[in-house]
Design a protein around this motif. Structure first.
Motif, PDB file in Angstrom:
ATOM      1  N   ILE A 381       0.767  -1.159  -0.033  1.00  0.00           N
ATOM      2  CA  ILE A 381       0.074  -0.208  -0.017  1.00  0.00           C
ATOM      3  C   ILE A 381       0.926   1.243  -0.030  1.00  0.00           C
ATOM      4  O   ILE A 381       1.276   1.584   0.925  1.00  0.00           O
ATOM      5  N   ALA A 382       1.127   1.663  -1.078  1.00  0.00           N
ATOM      6  CA  ALA A 382       2.183   2.736  -1.217  1.00  0.00           C
ATOM      7  C   ALA A 382       1.856   3.428  -2.645  1.00  0.00           C
ATOM      8  O   ALA A 382       1.446   2.942  -3.637  1.00  0.00           O
ATOM      9  N   VAL A 383       2.243   4.706  -2.518  1.00  0.00           N
ATOM     10  CA  VAL A 383       1.844   5.809  -3.662  1.00  0.00           C
ATOM     11  C   VAL A 383       2.542   5.184  -4.920  1.00  0.00           C
ATOM     12  O   VAL A 383       3.771   4.585  -4.984  1.00  0.00           O
ATOM     13  N   GLY A 384       1.920   5.084  -6.195  1.00  0.00           N
ATOM     14  CA  GLY A 384       2.437   4.527  -7.417  1.00  0.00           C
ATOM     15  C   GLY A 384       2.130   3.017  -7.428  1.00  0.00           C
ATOM     16  O   GLY A 384       2.349   2.704  -8.454  1.00  0.00           O
ATOM     17  N   HIS A 385       1.778   2.347  -6.490  1.00  0.00           N
ATOM     18  CA  HIS A 385       1.807   0.923  -6.516  1.00  0.00           C
ATOM     19  C   HIS A 385       0.207   0.571  -7.040  1.00  0.00           C
ATOM     20  O   HIS A 385      -0.675   1.497  -6.879  1.00  0.00           O
ATOM     21  N   ARG A 386       0.015  -0.748  -7.347  1.00  0.00           N
ATOM     22  CA  ARG A 386      -1.451  -0.990  -7.895  1.00  0.00           C
ATOM     23  C   ARG A 386      -2.112  -1.151  -6.721  1.00  0.00           C
ATOM     24  O   ARG A 386      -1.913  -1.562  -5.625  1.00  0.00           O
ATOM     25  N   ALA A 387      -3.544  -0.461  -6.809  1.00  0.00           N
ATOM     26  CA  ALA A 387      -4.253  -0.395  -5.893  1.00  0.00           C
ATOM     27  C   ALA A 387      -5.099  -1.622  -5.522  1.00  0.00           C
ATOM     28  O   ALA A 387      -6.251  -1.879  -5.968  1.00  0.00           O
ATOM     29  N   ASP A 388      -4.378  -2.467  -4.699  1.00  0.00           N
ATOM     30  CA  ASP A 388      -5.075  -3.642  -4.070  1.00  0.00           C
ATOM     31  C   ASP A 388      -5.201  -3.338  -2.553  1.00  0.00           C
ATOM     32  O   ASP A 388      -4.385  -2.945  -1.724  1.00  0.00           O
ATOM     33  N   LEU A 389      -6.381  -3.560  -2.067  1.00  0.00           N
ATOM     34  CA  LEU A 389      -6.922  -3.588  -0.458  1.00  0.00           C
ATOM     35  C   LEU A 389      -7.645  -4.702  -0.205  1.00  0.00           C
ATOM     36  O   LEU A 389      -8.733  -5.008  -0.787  1.00  0.00           O
ATOM     37  N   VAL A 390      -7.366  -5.422   0.807  1.00  0.00           N
ATOM     38  CA  VAL A 390      -7.794  -6.645   1.254  1.00  0.00           C
ATOM     39  C   VAL A 390      -8.146  -6.396   2.866  1.00  0.00           C
ATOM     40  O   VAL A 390      -7.322  -6.277   3.664  1.00  0.00           O
ATOM     41  N   THR A 391      -9.418  -6.184   3.057  1.00  0.00           N
ATOM     42  CA  THR A 391      -9.789  -5.902   4.321  1.00  0.00           C
ATOM     43  C   THR A 391     -10.689  -7.029   5.231  1.00  0.00           C
ATOM     44  O   THR A 391     -11.101  -7.862   4.698  1.00  0.00           O
ATOM     45  N   ILE A 392      -9.891  -7.323   6.500  1.00  0.00           N
ATOM     46  CA  ILE A 392     -10.468  -8.389   7.274  1.00  0.00           C
ATOM     47  C   ILE A 392     -11.083  -7.970   8.388  1.00  0.00           C
ATOM     48  O   ILE A 392     -10.654  -6.959   8.831  1.00  0.00           O
ATOM     49  N   ALA A 393     -12.369  -8.382   8.718  1.00  0.00           N
ATOM     50  CA  ALA A 393     -13.002  -7.991   9.845  1.00  0.00           C
ATOM     51  C   ALA A 393     -12.296  -8.301  11.091  1.00  0.00           C
ATOM     52  O   ALA A 393     -11.631  -9.683  10.955  1.00  0.00           O
ATOM     53  N   THR A 394     -12.013  -7.711  12.290  1.00  0.00           N
ATOM     54  CA  THR A 394     -11.313  -7.813  13.350  1.00  0.00           C
ATOM     55  C   THR A 394     -12.126  -8.197  14.618  1.00  0.00           C
ATOM     56  O   THR A 394     -11.460  -8.261  15.678  1.00  0.00           O
ATOM     57  N   ASP A 395     -13.575  -8.388  14.420  1.00  0.00           N
ATOM     58  CA  ASP A 395     -14.284  -8.701  15.485  1.00  0.00           C
ATOM     59  C   ASP A 395     -15.192 -10.007  15.324  1.00  0.00           C
ATOM     60  O   ASP A 395     -16.382 -10.094  15.617  1.00  0.00           O
TER      61      ASP A 395
END
Ligand SMILES: [Zn+2]
Length: 450
Positions: A381-395
Motif C-alpha cells: 500500500i504505497a503511492v504509485g503501486h497497484r491499488a489492491d486492498l484486502v480488508t479483514i474483520a477484526t471482530d
C-alpha cells in the motif's frame, strides 16, 4: 478518484491507524496514516468508525486492511477434486490418477466456467494475483484445438471476467517420466518438443493484468537436452517449476542423470531470481545452497503438501540461504493464504520441535510477493503501486481479541474473515458475495462430473 479511510492498515511494514488512501487509474496516488488526527480533534475518530455510513467522500473500511495477496501456484481445475479425493487412501501417485480423470473431461467452455468460479473464490479470500501453472493444452486425444491456445485463452478470460490478475505460466510437458512418452490424459499436455511449445506460447500476449510466463512441469516431464530451450524461451519472464516434491522423483533423476533435480536445473541455466521452485520439499544441503545463491524463489504450498502427504520442505533454511519465500494454494484442497502463512511456520515447528521460525511480518511479506508473477508493482500500500486492498474483520469469532495487527493476519484470520477486496482500484468482492460465488462453484463442478 476514489478514496478510502482504513481503520487499520499494513503500510511500510507496520500496522498504522486511520490510513486515508486515494486511487486513480488503478494506482494509489496518496497514502496518509493518522488521517483523523491530522484532520479532526480527538474523539471524533471513534465516532466515525461507529457510524455505519461513509465519512465524507471516503468509504470507511473498518477492520485490518492488507495489500492484495498473491497466490503463486494454482491449477484451477483441481478445485473440482476438493472433498472427493481426500477420502481415498494411497499416495501422491494414486491421487494423480484421480486428478487425471478431471483433466480428461474439460473443454474450453467448462474450463472457463470452473476457472472463473475458482478465481472468484480466490478473490473472496483476498487474492489479487494468481500464478496459473497451466499444462492442459490440447484436446483429449492430443490434437491441438483450432486455436492452439484455446485452453490458455479460456483461463485468461476467466481471470479477466472474475477480476483477478493472472500470470499464465504456460507449461512445457513432454514426457511421462525419464525417457517415457506421455500416456492417457498426459497427451493433452504434450507439445512434442520444447521448440513446438515455444511456437505455441508465442501466440499468447501480455496485457494489463495478464503476464505470459513459462513453466517446466518438472524434471521428469522435460528431457535434459530441452530444459535449456525452455529456460531460454522464458528469458525476462517468470519461469516456474515443480521441484523435488516427491522422493521418487529425486531417485529417478539421480538414476537417469546422476544429479539432483536442482543441480540439473542449475546446469540448464534454469535457476535465478525470475524462477520459482514450487514445493522444494526434499532437498540436499547443496540444493539449498544453489537455490539460495541464485536467489531462486521458493514457492511453498503447505495445505496441498499436507493433503498429498508430500513432506515438509526447509522453508527457513532456503530463506536464510538467499531464496525468497512465496506461497500458493496449488491443488486448492484449501484456498486460504492466511492458512498457508501460518502453516509455513507450524510445519517448521513439527519438523524441528521448536517454535518461532517465521515472524508474522515475514509471512505477510511472503503472502504479498507478486514479483514472481511479473507484477513487481503490487503487494504494497504505497503511492504509485497497484491499488489492491484486502480488508479483514477484526471482530469475528476467529479474529476478535487478537490485537488487529499482523499476528491477526498470520495466526488468527481465515479467508472467511475477508469483507472487502479491491484489485487495481476496482471493488471485486463485497460482503454478501459469498452466496453467489458458492453457487457458481457448485454449478461449474457439477458440470465437470456430469
Ligand atoms: Zn502444482
Amino acid at each position: 478518484m476514489t478514496s478510502y479511510l482504513l481503520e487499520r492498515a499494513w503500510v511500510d511494514g507496520a500496522v498504522r491507524d486511520d490510513v486515508h488512501v486515494e486511487i486513480e487509474d488503478g494506482r494509489f496516488t496518496s497514502v496518509t496514516p493518522d488521517w483523523q488526527s491530522l484532520n479532526l480533534s480527538g474523539g471524533a475518530r471513534a465516532d466515525k468508525f461507529r457510524n455505519p455510513r461513509s465519512t465524507g467522500d471516503s468509504e470507511r473500511l473498518p477492520g485490518l486492511t492488507l495489500p492484495g495477496l498473491a497466490n503463486c501456484h494454482s491449477h484451477a481445475f483441481h478445485r473440482a477434486l476438493r472433498g472427493r479425493t481426500q477420502r481415498e487412501r494411497g499416495t501422491f501417485w494414486t491421487w494423480r490418477d484421480q486428478m487425471y480423470a478431471v483433466a480428461g473431461r474439460l473443454d474450453p467452455d467448462s474450463y472457463y466456467a470452473l476457472a472463473r468460479a475458482t478465481y472468484r473464490e480466490m478473490l473472496a479470500a483476498g487474492i489479487a494475483s494468481v500464478g496459473e501453472f497451466h499444462y492442459l493444452h490440447h484436446q483429449p486425444d492430443g490434437t491441438p484445438y483450432d486455436d492452439p491456445n484455446a485452453m490458455g485463452h479460456a483461463l485468461i478470460a476467466a481471470a479477466r471476467d472474475a477480476g483477478i490478475r493472472i500470470a499464465l505460466l504456460d507449461t512445457c510437458y513432454l514426457s511421462s517420466g525419464f525417457g517415457e512418452p506421455p500416456t492417457g490424459a498426459q497427451v493433452r499436455y504434450d507439445d512434442g518438443s520444447a521448440a513446438a511449445w515455444g511456437e505455441r506460447v508465442a501466440g499468447l500476449k501480455d496485457e494489463d493484468g495478464v503476464t505470459i510466463g513459462a513453466a517446466i512441469h518438472s524434471v521428469r516431464a522435460v528431457p535434459k537436452d530441452q530444459l535449456a530451450d525452455v529456460a531460454r524461451g522464458a528469458r525476462g519472464k517468470p519461469l516456474h517449476v515443480h521441484l523435488s516434491e516427491q522422493v521418487a522423483e529425486n531417485e529417478a533423476c539421480l538414476n537417469a542423470y546422476g544429479v539432483t533435480p536442482t543441480k540439473l536445473l542449475h546446469d540448464a541455466g534454469a535457476l535465478g531470481p525470475l524462477t520459482s521452485a514450487v514445493h522444494a520439499t526434499h532437498l540436499t544441503d547443496d540444493d539449498i545452497a544453489l537455490l539460495g545463491s541464485t536467489h531462486t524463489v521458493s514457492c511453498f504450498c503447505p495445505t496441498t503438501e499436507r493433503d498429498l502427504g508430500d513432506g515438509i520442505g526447509p522453508s527457513r533454511r532456503l530463506h536464510d540461504a538467499g531464496s525468497p519465500l512465496s506461497l500458493g494454494s496449488d491443488s486448492h484442497a484449501v484456498i486460504d493464504l492466511f492458512e498457508e502463512m501460518r502453516a509455513t511456520e507450524l510445519d517448521e515447528r513439527l519438523a524441528t520441535q521448536r517454535r518461532g521460525h517465521w515472524t508474522a511480518a515475514e509471512l505477510l511479506d511472503a503472502a504479498t510477493r507478486h514479483d514472481s508473477l511479473g507484477f513487481d508493482d503490487a503487494g504494497t500500500i504505497a503511492v504509485g503501486h497497484r491499488a489492491d486492498l484486502v480488508t479483514i474483520a477484526t471482530d469475528t469469532p476467529s479474529t476478535a481479541g487478537t490485537g488487529a495487527d499482523e499476528n491477526t493476519a498470520a495466526f488468527a484470520a481465515t479467508a472467511a474473515d475477508v469483507t472487502h477486496v479491491v484489485v487495481d482500484g476496482r471493488v471485486v468482492v463485497r460482503q454478501g458475495d459469498r452466496d453467489e460465488i458458492g453457487r457458481a462453484l457448485a454449478t461449474a463442478i457439477e458440470r465437470v462430473w456430469a
